[in-house]
Design a protein around this motif. Structure first.
Motif, PDB file in Angstrom:
ATOM      1  N   ALA A 189     -70.108   5.206 -56.330  1.00  0.00           N
ATOM      2  CA  ALA A 189     -70.200   5.617 -54.931  1.00  0.00           C
ATOM      3  C   ALA A 189     -70.749   4.495 -54.055  1.00  0.00           C
ATOM      4  CB  ALA A 189     -71.052   6.875 -54.774  1.00  0.00           C
ATOM      5  N   VAL A 190     -70.145   3.326 -54.208  1.00  0.00           N
ATOM      6  CA  VAL A 190     -70.547   2.178 -53.391  1.00  0.00           C
ATOM      7  C   VAL A 190     -69.293   1.524 -52.815  1.00  0.00           C
ATOM      8  CG1 VAL A 190     -72.601   1.721 -54.769  1.00  0.00           C
ATOM      9  CG2 VAL A 190     -70.424   0.650 -55.389  1.00  0.00           C
ATOM     10  N   SER A 191     -69.538   0.603 -51.916  1.00  0.00           N
ATOM     11  CA  SER A 191     -68.398  -0.081 -51.310  1.00  0.00           C
ATOM     12  C   SER A 191     -67.853  -1.133 -52.263  1.00  0.00           C
ATOM     13  CB  SER A 191     -68.818  -0.773 -50.020  1.00  0.00           C
ATOM     14  OG  SER A 191     -69.571  -1.922 -50.321  1.00  0.00           O
ATOM     15  N   ARG A 192     -66.676  -1.571 -51.974  1.00  0.00           N
ATOM     16  CA  ARG A 192     -66.062  -2.572 -52.836  1.00  0.00           C
ATOM     17  C   ARG A 192     -66.846  -3.880 -52.759  1.00  0.00           C
ATOM     18  NH1 ARG A 192     -60.171  -4.911 -52.241  1.00  0.00           N
ATOM     19  NH2 ARG A 192     -60.239  -6.097 -54.166  1.00  0.00           N
ATOM     20  N   THR A 193     -67.370  -4.194 -51.607  1.00  0.00           N
ATOM     21  CA  THR A 193     -68.141  -5.433 -51.441  1.00  0.00           C
ATOM     22  C   THR A 193     -69.287  -5.508 -52.439  1.00  0.00           C
ATOM     23  OG1 THR A 193     -67.662  -5.279 -49.087  1.00  0.00           O
ATOM     24  CG2 THR A 193     -69.339  -6.858 -49.776  1.00  0.00           C
ATOM     25  N   ALA A 194     -70.133  -4.476 -52.410  1.00  0.00           N
ATOM     26  CA  ALA A 194     -71.304  -4.481 -53.288  1.00  0.00           C
ATOM     27  C   ALA A 194     -70.879  -4.554 -54.750  1.00  0.00           C
ATOM     28  CB  ALA A 194     -72.136  -3.230 -53.040  1.00  0.00           C
ATOM     29  N   LEU A 195     -69.875  -3.779 -55.082  1.00  0.00           N
ATOM     30  CA  LEU A 195     -69.416  -3.781 -56.466  1.00  0.00           C
ATOM     31  C   LEU A 195     -68.923  -5.162 -56.880  1.00  0.00           C
ATOM     32  CD1 LEU A 195     -68.615  -2.202 -59.065  1.00  0.00           C
ATOM     33  CD2 LEU A 195     -66.343  -2.069 -58.056  1.00  0.00           C
ATOM     34  N   ARG A 196     -68.100  -5.753 -56.034  1.00  0.00           N
ATOM     35  CA  ARG A 196     -67.517  -7.046 -56.379  1.00  0.00           C
ATOM     36  C   ARG A 196     -68.594  -8.111 -56.563  1.00  0.00           C
ATOM     37  NH1 ARG A 196     -62.380  -8.529 -56.098  1.00  0.00           N
ATOM     38  NH2 ARG A 196     -62.874 -10.575 -55.253  1.00  0.00           N
ATOM     39  N   THR A 206     -81.458  -5.384 -54.702  1.00  0.00           N
ATOM     40  CA  THR A 206     -80.332  -5.037 -53.834  1.00  0.00           C
ATOM     41  C   THR A 206     -79.422  -4.090 -54.604  1.00  0.00           C
ATOM     42  OG1 THR A 206     -78.940  -6.817 -54.590  1.00  0.00           O
ATOM     43  CG2 THR A 206     -80.449  -7.319 -52.799  1.00  0.00           C
ATOM     44  N   LEU A 207     -78.567  -3.453 -53.842  1.00  0.00           N
ATOM     45  CA  LEU A 207     -77.651  -2.496 -54.455  1.00  0.00           C
ATOM     46  C   LEU A 207     -76.776  -3.170 -55.504  1.00  0.00           C
ATOM     47  CD1 LEU A 207     -76.406   0.269 -54.588  1.00  0.00           C
ATOM     48  CD2 LEU A 207     -74.984  -0.319 -52.623  1.00  0.00           C
ATOM     49  N   SER A 208     -76.266  -4.337 -55.143  1.00  0.00           N
ATOM     50  CA  SER A 208     -75.358  -5.001 -56.080  1.00  0.00           C
ATOM     51  C   SER A 208     -76.094  -5.408 -57.354  1.00  0.00           C
ATOM     52  CB  SER A 208     -74.716  -6.224 -55.421  1.00  0.00           C
ATOM     53  OG  SER A 208     -75.673  -7.205 -55.127  1.00  0.00           O
ATOM     54  N   GLN A 209     -77.387  -5.700 -57.238  1.00  0.00           N
ATOM     55  CA  GLN A 209     -78.144  -6.017 -58.442  1.00  0.00           C
ATOM     56  C   GLN A 209     -78.305  -4.798 -59.326  1.00  0.00           C
ATOM     57  OE1 GLN A 209     -81.543  -7.751 -56.507  1.00  0.00           O
ATOM     58  NE2 GLN A 209     -81.063  -9.808 -57.249  1.00  0.00           N
ATOM     59  N   LYS A 210     -78.516  -3.659 -58.687  1.00  0.00           N
ATOM     60  CA  LYS A 210     -78.612  -2.427 -59.482  1.00  0.00           C
ATOM     61  C   LYS A 210     -77.318  -2.180 -60.237  1.00  0.00           C
ATOM     62  CE  LYS A 210     -81.650  -0.104 -56.175  1.00  0.00           C
ATOM     63  NZ  LYS A 210     -81.573   0.900 -55.101  1.00  0.00           N
ATOM     64  N   ILE A 211     -76.216  -2.375 -59.533  1.00  0.00           N
ATOM     65  CA  ILE A 211     -74.919  -2.175 -60.183  1.00  0.00           C
ATOM     66  C   ILE A 211     -74.770  -3.138 -61.354  1.00  0.00           C
ATOM     67  CG2 ILE A 211     -72.433  -2.261 -59.840  1.00  0.00           C
ATOM     68  CD1 ILE A 211     -72.961  -1.695 -56.861  1.00  0.00           C
ATOM     69  N   GLU A 212     -75.184  -4.378 -61.120  1.00  0.00           N
ATOM     70  CA  GLU A 212     -75.083  -5.390 -62.171  1.00  0.00           C
ATOM     71  C   GLU A 212     -75.859  -4.948 -63.416  1.00  0.00           C
ATOM     72  OE1 GLU A 212     -77.035  -8.965 -61.148  1.00  0.00           O
ATOM     73  OE2 GLU A 212     -76.293 -10.085 -62.884  1.00  0.00           O
ATOM     74  N   ARG A 213     -77.115  -4.551 -63.227  1.00  0.00           N
ATOM     75  CA  ARG A 213     -77.925  -4.115 -64.375  1.00  0.00           C
ATOM     76  C   ARG A 213     -77.255  -2.955 -65.092  1.00  0.00           C
ATOM     77  NH1 ARG A 213     -82.911  -7.402 -63.324  1.00  0.00           N
ATOM     78  NH2 ARG A 213     -81.722  -8.688 -61.911  1.00  0.00           N
ATOM     79  N   ASN A 214     -76.729  -2.061 -64.289  1.00  0.00           N
ATOM     80  CA  ASN A 214     -76.107  -0.868 -64.839  1.00  0.00           C
ATOM     81  C   ASN A 214     -74.976  -1.234 -65.795  1.00  0.00           C
ATOM     82  OD1 ASN A 214     -75.447   1.978 -64.896  1.00  0.00           O
ATOM     83  ND2 ASN A 214     -76.542   2.045 -62.936  1.00  0.00           N
TER      84      ASN A 214
END
Lengths: 240, 240
Positions: free
Chosen positions: A48-55, A13-21
């Motif tokens: 360049a993502v929404s606050r939801t995914a980032l949070r 998922t997008l949020s997982q990608k952000i997490e790994r990053n």
DNA sequence: TTTTTCGTGTTGTCATACAAATTTCTTTAT
DNA sequence: ATAAAGAAATTTGTATGACAACACGAAAAA
């Protein structure tokens, strides 16, 4: 053909990608310990993502102990604490616990703790020694009817020995194991008459050896102590 | 007075409360392993909270390995895997790693691994033995110039021994330690001429002892092996 | 019966708004 | 000029509504 099926489960998922990053940045020390992370708003722009995914990524990172989030203030990379590692081991052992594992816990203690006593004798500081001696006093004046407190102090003794090694890997290994012991208490410390005095005797001898930094004697005494424990345990097992 | 200040930091956010709540239910087996959690919508109603807060709690739980979230399907309580525990230990050791810790890693291996070899000799299955023997072959035919691969196989050998104990606590303890060894590779396996043959010799003797379930010999051989390793390490240390 | 299609439910992401806590800056009083 | 008080800006926490992406089963078609 098979490659198509392999992909199942690997869809991040997008949020997982952000997490790994972010995790990678921390592991590579690009975000050093103690440093402040950019604010959510800035991170949203950067990724360049929404606050939801980032949070949701940030929540996971904080759950794993990599970052600390303070409301109204910001987020910092935390100096990962031994407590985090021990906590997750506790959780794992706790959920996995099963009477069938008791013999393996004893097996591990029998194998490791004499070596640990040896290391403690070699590396102990004066403060370690003070803690151990304080534990002896505590144990001696503990009400023998209070089996709960008695076994708590007993566990603490062995933890103090582990800490006296000064070796963080030893501590991380043994803390969760000893946290499991209270659940074995009813199996092992089943109101054995006079057992407390015997235990105290062994503890004293172990502390003496550690005090004099006599590694071999510390090893032997700890081994004898746990052998005795093992016998008590086996005696109980026969009764069931 | 002080109580007022104590409260700082203890202010739980709503999502944290939800997290504890669900975690407790899992620990108390009210949500048994493998069972499906109610959907987000239902959980929102039950807790009377917004989806945002709930989801952040769920993210944390999944990050800690308690639940598994499958998009489009639902959430289940996961059979917590040894891998989760090992992963978090890996993270901790990884971030904590420091050259000063190398001696403590060696200290731990020297203390624990002979005992582990002994346990392996006592408890090994036929499959364990097969894995160990396969590792010997792999090591033997490994290109001696490929020091990376060589040390990987070496590490794998010691992991196989740990697994052969059949004791999950031993495995959880040693896996993260051995995962750290590649980072020490350049310190220890510094192209020592002929070292590979010596290592292979020790490995063979250890496997022989484990095959014949000779616990004491397994202990001695492993100790001799690691003592030798230690010497190589010390020789390097002098050169720096 | 078997296959395909579609509907329904579930999780993932987005956008917006406001609450709550903290920090920063400004204003004010001394 | 300094310090205290307060206002404003910043940051994280929660709520709401909407739609997308995916999974599963039921209904329809072959």
């Amino acid at each position: 053909m098979d490659e198509i099926f392999k992909k199942i489960g690997t869809t991040q998922t997008l949020s997982q990608k952000i997490e790994r990053n972010i995790e990678r940045a921390i592991r590579e020390k690009k975000l050093p310990i103690g440093s402040k992370l950019p604010s959510e708003r800035e991170l949203c722009e950067m990724f360049a993502v929404s606050r939801t995914a980032l949070r949701e990524a940030l929540r996971r990172l904080s759950a794993r102990g990599l970052i600390e989030i303070k409301k109204g203030s910001g987020m910092v990379v935390t100096k990962i604490d031994m407590k985090d590692a021990i906590d997750s081991l506790n959780l794992y052992y706790d959920l996995k616990f099963d009477v069938n594992l008791i013999s393996q816990i004893i097996e591990l203690r029998l194998a490791f703790e004499p070596e640990i006593a040896k290391m403690a004798a070699q590396n102990r500081t004066d403060e370690d020694l003070k803690n151990l001696e304080a534990n002896l006093v505590e144990f001696a004046k503990c009400d023998p009817d209070n089996t709960q407190l008695e076994s708590d102090i007993d566990n603490k003794f062995h933890l103090c020995v582990a800490r006296a090694t000064g070796n963080p890997f030893v501590i991380v290994t043994m803390e969760p194991v000893h946290n499991l012991l209270p659940r074995m208490r009813n199996f092992i410390y089943a109101n054995i008459e006079g057992e407390k005095e015997i235990t105290l005797g062994y503890h004293k001898e172990i502390v003496n050896a550690i005090r004099e930094q006599d590694a071999e004697r510390a090893y032997e005494k700890m081994q004898a102590h746990l052998d005795r424990n093992m016998q008590v345990y086996n005696k109980f097992l026969k009764n069931t």
